[in-house]
Scaffold this motif. Structure first.
Motif, short mmCIF file in Angstrom:
data_model
loop_
_atom_site.label_atom_id
_atom_site.label_comp_id
_atom_site.label_asym_id
_atom_site.label_seq_id
_atom_site.Cartn_x
_atom_site.Cartn_y
_atom_site.Cartn_z
N ASP A 321 0.75 -0.83 0.08
CA ASP A 321 0.06 -0.11 -0.21
C ASP A 321 1.00 1.31 -0.45
N PHE A 322 1.21 1.84 -0.68
CA PHE A 322 1.75 2.72 -1.29
C PHE A 322 1.46 4.48 -1.04
N ASN A 323 -0.01 3.85 -0.95
CA ASN A 323 -0.38 5.20 0.15
C ASN A 323 -0.08 5.91 1.43
N LEU A 324 0.68 4.49 1.88
CA LEU A 324 1.31 4.62 3.06
C LEU A 324 2.53 5.16 3.35
N TRP A 325 3.38 5.56 1.55
CA TRP A 325 4.89 5.58 2.11
C TRP A 325 5.22 6.95 2.08
N PRO A 326 5.97 7.16 3.04
CA PRO A 326 6.76 8.94 2.77
C PRO A 326 6.18 9.66 2.10
N GLU A 327 5.99 10.37 2.24
CA GLU A 327 5.17 12.07 1.06
C GLU A 327 6.10 12.14 -0.43
N PHE A 328 7.78 11.63 -0.11
CA PHE A 328 8.25 11.80 -1.53
C PHE A 328 8.14 10.95 -2.32
N SER A 329 7.48 9.70 -1.46
CA SER A 329 7.52 8.66 -2.66
C SER A 329 6.75 8.24 -3.18
N ARG A 330 5.49 9.45 -2.46
CA ARG A 330 4.56 9.50 -3.14
C ARG A 330 3.59 10.09 -4.07
N SER A 331 4.79 11.26 -3.81
CA SER A 331 4.71 12.08 -4.38
C SER A 331 5.35 11.79 -6.01
N LEU A 332 6.73 11.07 -5.57
CA LEU A 332 7.51 11.11 -6.88
C LEU A 332 6.76 9.79 -7.80
N LEU A 333 5.78 8.74 -7.75
CA LEU A 333 5.08 7.80 -7.73
C LEU A 333 4.16 9.13 -9.24
N VAL A 334 3.49 9.94 -8.29
CA VAL A 334 2.28 11.16 -9.00
C VAL A 334 2.90 11.26 -10.43
N LEU A 335 4.21 11.61 -10.39
CA LEU A 335 5.26 12.03 -10.96
C LEU A 335 5.12 11.12 -12.54
N LEU A 336 6.02 9.87 -11.95
CA LEU A 336 5.51 9.00 -12.90
C LEU A 336 4.97 8.49 -13.41
N MET A 337 3.35 8.06 -12.74
CA MET A 337 2.39 8.71 -13.34
C MET A 337 2.25 9.13 -14.59
N VAL A 338 2.08 9.97 -14.82
CA VAL A 338 2.30 11.47 -15.34
C VAL A 338 3.26 11.20 -16.69
N LEU A 339 4.09 11.14 -16.87
CA LEU A 339 5.45 10.69 -17.35
C LEU A 339 4.08 9.20 -18.09
N GLY A 340 4.79 7.97 -17.72
CA GLY A 340 4.87 7.10 -18.25
C GLY A 340 5.45 6.38 -18.51
N ALA A 341 4.85 5.42 -20.01
CA ALA A 341 5.73 4.59 -20.59
C ALA A 341 6.22 4.97 -22.23
N CYS A 342 7.26 4.33 -22.99
CA CYS A 342 7.84 4.91 -24.13
C CYS A 342 6.75 4.95 -24.79
N ALA A 343 6.22 5.86 -26.04
CA ALA A 343 5.65 6.23 -27.03
C ALA A 343 5.55 4.33 -27.78
N GLY A 344 4.70 3.98 -28.32
CA GLY A 344 4.94 2.53 -29.02
C GLY A 344 5.50 1.51 -28.24
#
Length: 482
Positions: A321-344
């Protein structure tokens, strides 16, 4: 606008969807799940009732341009989702049709956002169909049709359909014929899926779990057949899923280059290097940040790698449950969800390629300000980025920001926290599934009103088709003849 050929393609897809429901129907019959079997029979009957008349005869006018391509792709994804929800609704798995549509769109768009509070109680046939929608939507419904049936010759249909459905700032051919390109893409897709199933079975995972997990991983979708997602499986099985999530987040052109032994082009691909660099760097940062929560650094690294791979590739599986992780990790995961994977790839988000192009575009603008008389061209993998590509990426990001703002405002009527509302929009628009707050990895979307679910459903479709095919459906000029 050639309406007849659009209807023809939609009809063929509906017939294909009926065929795809057959394995799920067989599972329901074998398991004695009579309600679910009835639901599939009703859905298959409805699909054939509409699909057969629309596609019975190939239209005489076979002209097919970019406008027909965008409209066909947009309508196909809406229609297959509406029909794909029927087994859940008539099969008794999801009593509300709005909820059934939400779940189905989440499946086809490989989002993985769910309204189900008790997954394991659902009929196995419905669970199979739920996971299979991930696999089918991952590479694209129309890409599959292109792979098995050549389109109308000389119409340009194949190219326009592939460009409208495939994720990324630009889509090109691997080989001269688009039909062959689609076959190559799906060949790689099937091979990697089968390889993952074999490795999961080798680790002791039951066959049904292995197949549905591979479907969710390959499509980077994240629907699990267990209430705790992937948390109950062994470290080995979780590691296999970690690796394959990262693999399916890579541009499939890279795999083709490896097949034809163009190793230098593959390994020195700029997007691949940035993608892997961001992923490995994020894993290291999250591991350090959460190490105090776990008995050993190894275990922290394991969970960090799984969640970073899951979020960055927009898969959405969870071991913790990464919802319970420290704020830095949670914030980084939000940034990664916006970035996403590779094109194609089968992943969502704005794509690593767009991030690279945006940085190059900004750098060029700063250079022009400092050196007004000089000319500096943006390049990617040695090729010059034309103005059309740069403009397209900038337009995409502008519309993306507007959609996020409007959607977050609309779902706020439900009066949930800002964290829940914004991450729910990000999770649906970027086709991830879990967010933070009420929609965290151990939560779901059942508490949202029907209105908010419809808004988030639209976000999933917009995100999977990368905005413009859905916007094209809403523009009056799209529908004018000529």
């Amino acid at each position: 606008m050639n309406y007849r050929i659009i209807a023809y393609f939609i009809g063929r897809i509906l017939r294909l969807e009926a065929v795809f429901m057959a394995p799920a129907l067989a599972i329901s019959l074998y398991q004695g799940e009579h309600a679910a079997a009835a639901g599939f029979l009703i859905a298959m009957g409805a699909l054939l009732l509409v699909g057969v008349p629309w596609s019975w005869k190939r239209p005489e006018n076979r002209s097919f341009g970019a406008r027909e391509g965008f409209v066909t792709v947009g309508l196909v994804w809406v229609v297959v989702s509406l029909f794909g929800a029927l087994p859940f609704f008539f099969g008794g798995g999801i009593p509300s049709y709005v909820d059934a549509v939400f779940e189905t769109v989440s499946g086809f768009t490989t989002t993985g956002a769910s309204i189900l509070t008790e997954v394991e109680s659902m009929a196995m046939g419905l669970l199979y169909w739920r996971s299979f929608t991930h696999w089918l939507g991952g590479m694209g419904v129309l890409v599959f049709l292109l792979a098995i049936v050549p389109m109308t010759r000389g119409s340009g249909a194949s190219l326009h359909l592939l460009r409208a459905e495939s994720p990324g700032p630009q889509v090109g051919k691997l080989v001269p014929k688009m039909h062959q390109t689609a076959k190559i893409l799906y060949g790689i897709y099937v091979a990697l899926t089968l390889l993952q199933i074999v490795l999961l079975l080798a680790g002791g995972m039951p066959l049904f779990d292995a197949v549905t997990t591979a479907f969710g991983t390959a499509g980077t979708g994240g629907f699990a057949v267990k209430n705790d997602s992937m948390a109950g499986y062994s470290f080995y099985l979780q590691t296999v899923v970690t690796v394959f999530m990262a693999v399916f987040g890579i541009n499939f052109n890279i795999f083709y280059l490896l097949l034809i032994r163009e190793f230098a082009k593959a390994f020195f691909n700029e997007e691949l290097r940035v993608y892997l660099g961001i992923m490995l760097g994020s894993i290291a940062l999250v591991t350090v940040n959460i190490s105090h929560l776990y008995p050993s650094v190894r275990e922290a690294l394991h969970h960090a790698a799984f969640q970073v791979s899951s979020i960055m590739t927009t898969t959405g599986f969870a071991t913790a449950d990464f919802n319970l992780w420290p704020e830095f990790s949670r914030s980084l995961l939000v940034l990664l969800m916006v970035l996403g994977a590779c094109a194609g790839s089968t992943g969502g988000g704005i794509k690593t390629a767009r991030l690279i192009i945006l940085f190059k575009s900004v750098r060029n603008e700063v250079w022009k300000m400092l050196h007004p008389r000089s000319v500096k061209l943006a390049r990617m993998d040695g090729s010059i980025l034309d103005e059309g590509t740069l403009y397209g990426v900038n337009a995409y990001m502008a519309v993306y920001c507007i959609i996020v703002a409007v959607s977050a405002l609309l779902v706020s009527f439900d009066n949930f926290s800002f964290e829940t509302n914004v991450t729910a929009v990000f999770a649906c628009l970027n086709n991830i599934g879990p967010g933070l707050g009420l929609v965290g990895p151990m939560g779901n979307y059942s508490a949202f009103s029907d209105f908010s679910k419809l808004v988030l459903t639209a976000n999933m479709l917009i995100g999977r088709l990368e905005i413009f095919p859905i916007l094209a459906l809403l523009m009056p000029t799209t529908w004018r003849r000529g």
